[in-house]
Design a protein around this motif. Structure first.
Motif, PDB file in Angstrom:
ATOM      1  N   THR A 214      24.725  18.631  33.533  1.00  0.00           N
ATOM      2  CA  THR A 214      25.276  17.697  34.512  1.00  0.00           C
ATOM      3  C   THR A 214      26.066  18.367  35.630  1.00  0.00           C
ATOM      4  O   THR A 214      25.937  17.976  36.786  1.00  0.00           O
ATOM      5  CB  THR A 214      26.170  16.639  33.827  1.00  0.00           C
ATOM      6  OG1 THR A 214      27.238  17.291  33.156  1.00  0.00           O
ATOM      7  CG2 THR A 214      25.367  15.788  32.858  1.00  0.00           C
ATOM      8  N   VAL A 215      26.884  19.364  35.287  1.00  0.00           N
ATOM      9  CA  VAL A 215      27.716  19.995  36.313  1.00  0.00           C
ATOM     10  C   VAL A 215      26.954  21.126  37.012  1.00  0.00           C
ATOM     11  O   VAL A 215      26.789  21.117  38.230  1.00  0.00           O
ATOM     12  CB  VAL A 215      29.053  20.507  35.727  1.00  0.00           C
ATOM     13  CG1 VAL A 215      29.877  21.209  36.795  1.00  0.00           C
ATOM     14  CG2 VAL A 215      29.847  19.346  35.113  1.00  0.00           C
TER      15      VAL A 215
ATOM     16  N   GLY B  47      23.120  19.655  37.615  1.00  0.00           N
ATOM     17  CA  GLY B  47      23.140  18.321  38.196  1.00  0.00           C
ATOM     18  C   GLY B  47      24.014  18.192  39.431  1.00  0.00           C
ATOM     19  O   GLY B  47      23.823  17.290  40.238  1.00  0.00           O
ATOM     20  N   ASP B  48      24.986  19.088  39.589  1.00  0.00           N
ATOM     21  CA  ASP B  48      25.885  19.024  40.739  1.00  0.00           C
ATOM     22  C   ASP B  48      25.793  20.292  41.589  1.00  0.00           C
ATOM     23  O   ASP B  48      25.349  20.258  42.734  1.00  0.00           O
ATOM     24  CB  ASP B  48      27.330  18.805  40.273  1.00  0.00           C
ATOM     25  CG  ASP B  48      28.322  18.729  41.431  1.00  0.00           C
ATOM     26  OD1 ASP B  48      27.920  18.448  42.578  1.00  0.00           O
ATOM     27  OD2 ASP B  48      29.520  18.957  41.187  1.00  0.00           O
TER      28      ASP B  48
ATOM     29  N   GLU C 242      22.557  21.115  43.176  1.00  0.00           N
ATOM     30  CA  GLU C 242      22.074  20.053  44.064  1.00  0.00           C
ATOM     31  C   GLU C 242      22.882  19.937  45.349  1.00  0.00           C
ATOM     32  O   GLU C 242      22.554  19.130  46.209  1.00  0.00           O
ATOM     33  CB  GLU C 242      22.087  18.710  43.318  1.00  0.00           C
ATOM     34  CG  GLU C 242      21.177  18.670  42.101  1.00  0.00           C
ATOM     35  CD  GLU C 242      19.714  18.894  42.456  1.00  0.00           C
ATOM     36  OE1 GLU C 242      19.257  18.397  43.513  1.00  0.00           O
ATOM     37  OE2 GLU C 242      19.024  19.574  41.671  1.00  0.00           O
ATOM     38  N   ARG C 243      23.916  20.737  45.501  1.00  0.00           N
ATOM     39  CA  ARG C 243      24.740  20.660  46.706  1.00  0.00           C
ATOM     40  C   ARG C 243      23.906  21.059  47.937  1.00  0.00           C
ATOM     41  O   ARG C 243      23.050  21.927  47.855  1.00  0.00           O
ATOM     42  CB  ARG C 243      25.969  21.546  46.572  1.00  0.00           C
ATOM     43  CG  ARG C 243      26.944  21.045  45.493  1.00  0.00           C
ATOM     44  CD  ARG C 243      28.068  22.011  45.226  1.00  0.00           C
ATOM     45  NE  ARG C 243      28.794  22.398  46.434  1.00  0.00           N
ATOM     46  CZ  ARG C 243      29.766  21.687  47.017  1.00  0.00           C
ATOM     47  NH1 ARG C 243      30.131  20.540  46.481  1.00  0.00           N
ATOM     48  NH2 ARG C 243      30.349  22.119  48.114  1.00  0.00           N
TER      49      ARG C 243
ATOM     50  N   ARG D 226      18.141  12.561  32.686  1.00  0.00           N
ATOM     51  CA  ARG D 226      18.229  13.785  33.473  1.00  0.00           C
ATOM     52  C   ARG D 226      17.552  14.923  32.714  1.00  0.00           C
ATOM     53  O   ARG D 226      17.637  15.015  31.499  1.00  0.00           O
ATOM     54  CB  ARG D 226      19.693  14.124  33.725  1.00  0.00           C
ATOM     55  CG  ARG D 226      19.884  15.345  34.605  1.00  0.00           C
ATOM     56  CD  ARG D 226      21.342  15.611  34.874  1.00  0.00           C
ATOM     57  NE  ARG D 226      21.958  14.644  35.753  1.00  0.00           N
ATOM     58  CZ  ARG D 226      21.851  14.641  37.080  1.00  0.00           C
ATOM     59  NH1 ARG D 226      21.127  15.550  37.676  1.00  0.00           N
ATOM     60  NH2 ARG D 226      22.459  13.758  37.805  1.00  0.00           N
TER      61      ARG D 226
END
Length: 110
Positions: free
Chosen positions: A25-26, A29-30, A33-34, A4
């Motif tokens: 990541t959070v 990465g999250d 990306e929502r 990543r």
């Protein structure tokens, strides 16, 4: 599995690896990306929040990211001008100065 992309600065990755990990990541990465908001809209929200709160250490990165995500230079200028009346003149002037530096740097022949 491909690695990543890392968003946390290398110095933070080494000094505070857990903070770097959750940033990558959070946050990116999250949250980024929502599907509820486009990257363009997330960039505009992020830039206005950072400028309003005078969070200049991260503002430059996010101004450049906003341009990459499709927010136009004119839209950023307008948003920052609008913020001057709600978030304070110094915040807007600082944000505009950073935007101008980014635009001037990217417009240079290279």
């Amino acid at each position: 599995m491909p690695e990543r992309k890392k968003f946390a600065p290398p110095a933070i990755q080494e000094f505070a690896p857990k903070l770097a990990e959750v940033t990558d990541t959070v946050l990116f990465g999250d949250i980024w990306e929502r599907p509820g908001l486009s990257p363009r809209d997330r960039s505009l929200v992020t830039v206005t929040a950072l400028a309003s709160l005078y969070r200049n250490d991260q503002l430059g990165f996010h101004l450049a990211k906003a341009l990459e995500n499709g927010v136009t230079e004119d839209e950023l200028i307008e948003a920052i001008t609008h913020l001057a009346f709600y978030a304070g003149w110094p915040n807007a002037m600082t944000a505009m100065t950073q935007l101008k530096e980014i635009v001037d740097t990217t417009d240079q022949p290279g």
